[in-house]
Design a protein around this motif. Structure first.
Motif, PDB file in Angstrom:
ATOM      1  N   ASP A   1      72.115  25.093 -98.584  1.00 47.93           N
ATOM      2  CA  ASP A   1      71.707  24.904 -99.683  1.00 47.93           C
ATOM      3  C   ASP A   1      71.335  23.604-101.043  1.00 47.93           C
ATOM      4  O   ASP A   1      72.201  22.667-101.281  1.00 47.93           O
ATOM      5  N   ARG A   2      69.603  23.408-101.237  1.00 47.26           N
ATOM      6  CA  ARG A   2      69.589  22.478-102.633  1.00 47.26           C
ATOM      7  C   ARG A   2      70.130  20.798-101.766  1.00 47.26           C
ATOM      8  O   ARG A   2      70.150  20.168-102.036  1.00 47.26           O
ATOM      9  N   SER A   3      70.525  20.934-100.422  1.00 44.34           N
ATOM     10  CA  SER A   3      70.133  20.054 -99.510  1.00 44.34           C
ATOM     11  C   SER A   3      68.953  19.418 -99.118  1.00 44.34           C
ATOM     12  O   SER A   3      68.153  20.021 -98.604  1.00 44.34           O
ATOM     13  N   PHE A   4      68.814  18.051 -99.366  1.00 45.69           N
ATOM     14  CA  PHE A   4      67.550  17.088 -99.036  1.00 45.69           C
ATOM     15  C   PHE A   4      67.121  16.231 -98.827  1.00 45.69           C
ATOM     16  O   PHE A   4      68.559  14.891 -98.486  1.00 45.69           O
ATOM     17  N   ARG A   5      66.278  15.676 -98.001  1.00 49.60           N
ATOM     18  CA  ARG A   5      66.631  14.343 -97.594  1.00 49.60           C
ATOM     19  C   ARG A   5      65.459  13.267 -98.341  1.00 49.60           C
ATOM     20  O   ARG A   5      63.938  14.021 -98.489  1.00 49.60           O
ATOM     21  N   TRP A   6      64.951  12.095 -99.259  1.00 54.76           N
ATOM     22  CA  TRP A   6      64.252  11.677 -99.954  1.00 54.76           C
ATOM     23  C   TRP A   6      63.199  10.585 -98.670  1.00 54.76           C
ATOM     24  O   TRP A   6      63.745  10.845 -97.432  1.00 54.76           O
ATOM     25  N   THR A   7      61.862  10.597 -98.878  1.00 56.37           N
ATOM     26  CA  THR A   7      61.413  10.679 -97.408  1.00 56.37           C
ATOM     27  C   THR A   7      60.561   9.324 -98.714  1.00 56.37           C
ATOM     28  O   THR A   7      60.047   9.177 -99.742  1.00 56.37           O
ATOM     29  N   GLY A   8      60.500   7.725 -97.337  1.00 59.02           N
ATOM     30  CA  GLY A   8      59.154   6.726 -98.067  1.00 59.02           C
ATOM     31  C   GLY A   8      58.386   6.071 -97.111  1.00 59.02           C
ATOM     32  O   GLY A   8      58.759   6.332 -96.144  1.00 59.02           O
ATOM     33  N   HIS A   9      58.106   5.205 -97.613  1.00 51.32           N
ATOM     34  CA  HIS A   9      57.501   4.271 -96.348  1.00 51.32           C
ATOM     35  C   HIS A   9      57.210   3.279 -97.052  1.00 51.32           C
ATOM     36  O   HIS A   9      57.004   2.821 -98.223  1.00 51.32           O
ATOM     37  N   LEU A  10      57.086   2.218 -95.925  1.00 52.16           N
ATOM     38  CA  LEU A  10      56.365   0.644 -96.453  1.00 52.16           C
ATOM     39  C   LEU A  10      55.418  -0.641 -95.179  1.00 52.16           C
ATOM     40  O   LEU A  10      55.891   0.266 -94.181  1.00 52.16           O
ATOM     41  N   TYR A  11      54.468  -0.971 -95.685  1.00 52.15           N
ATOM     42  CA  TYR A  11      53.534  -0.781 -95.059  1.00 52.15           C
ATOM     43  C   TYR A  11      53.605  -2.762 -94.780  1.00 52.15           C
ATOM     44  O   TYR A  11      53.757  -3.066 -96.088  1.00 52.15           O
ATOM     45  N   MET A  12      52.664  -3.045 -93.705  1.00 46.64           N
ATOM     46  CA  MET A  12      53.063  -4.180 -93.990  1.00 46.64           C
ATOM     47  C   MET A  12      51.594  -4.749 -92.803  1.00 46.64           C
ATOM     48  O   MET A  12      51.558  -4.604 -91.778  1.00 46.64           O
TER      49      MET A  12
END
Length: 167
Positions: free
Chosen positions: A75-86
């Motif tokens: 319950d209410r457990s999440f992961r943050w998603t991100g990106h890096l581009y080169m």
């Protein structure tokens, strides 16, 4: 007497191994993190992975500052998603790059790696870490940039914050 001591010792070992699954270090959610701490971990890992790419092969690095949340277990457990581009200024052989990242993180405590190829046939490395964190690094489909995708450790989203917002 010896038999009852033996059975008692066996029960203690079995009970300890069964309760070990619920110990905090085995839970996927890191209760010490909030969304901003998880985002910081993911973005630092993106930058660490980008350091493996030769600077002279890139024209720019863009780390996307906001991301969305994906659900984890609980319950209410999440992961943050991100990106890096080169963006690349030249063709580079990503095979040794992927091998170097895989070798490095396979030696880091708490991490393990998977090396495979994308549907487009380019080498990719996936680095998996504590609390369900995961990071992927590969050449883009058009082969003009390196893409690093991050999925932070799982954390508990604080009351009052909405999981559909961007952070």
């Amino acid at each position: 007497m010896k038999r009852s001591l033996l059975w008692g010792a066996i029960l203690v070992v079995v009970a300890g191994s069964l309760t070990g699954c619920s110990a905090p270090e085995h839970r996927i959610t890191d209760d010490s993190l909030d969304v901003y701490g998880a985002k910081d971990i993911a973005q630092r890992m993106e930058r660490a992975l980008s350091a493996f790419v030769p600077k002279e092969a890139t024209s720019s690095v863009e780390q996307i500052d906001s991301g969305v949340l994906l659900s984890c277990e609980g319950d209410r457990s999440f992961r943050w998603t991100g990106h890096l581009y080169m963006d690349l200024v030249t063709d580079i052989d990503t095979e040794p790059l992927v091998d170097e990242v895989a070798a490095h993180y396979s030696e880091e405590p708490g991490f393990w790696t998977e090396r495979d190829t994308t549907r487009d046939g380019v080498p990719r490395v996936r680095v998996r870490g504590p609390h369900g964190s995961s990071y992927s690094m590969a050449l883009s489909v058009d082969r003009t940039r390196i893409e690093i995708l991050s999925f932070s450790p799982c954390f508990r989203l604080a009351d009052g914050l909405h999981p559909r917002d961007t952070y």
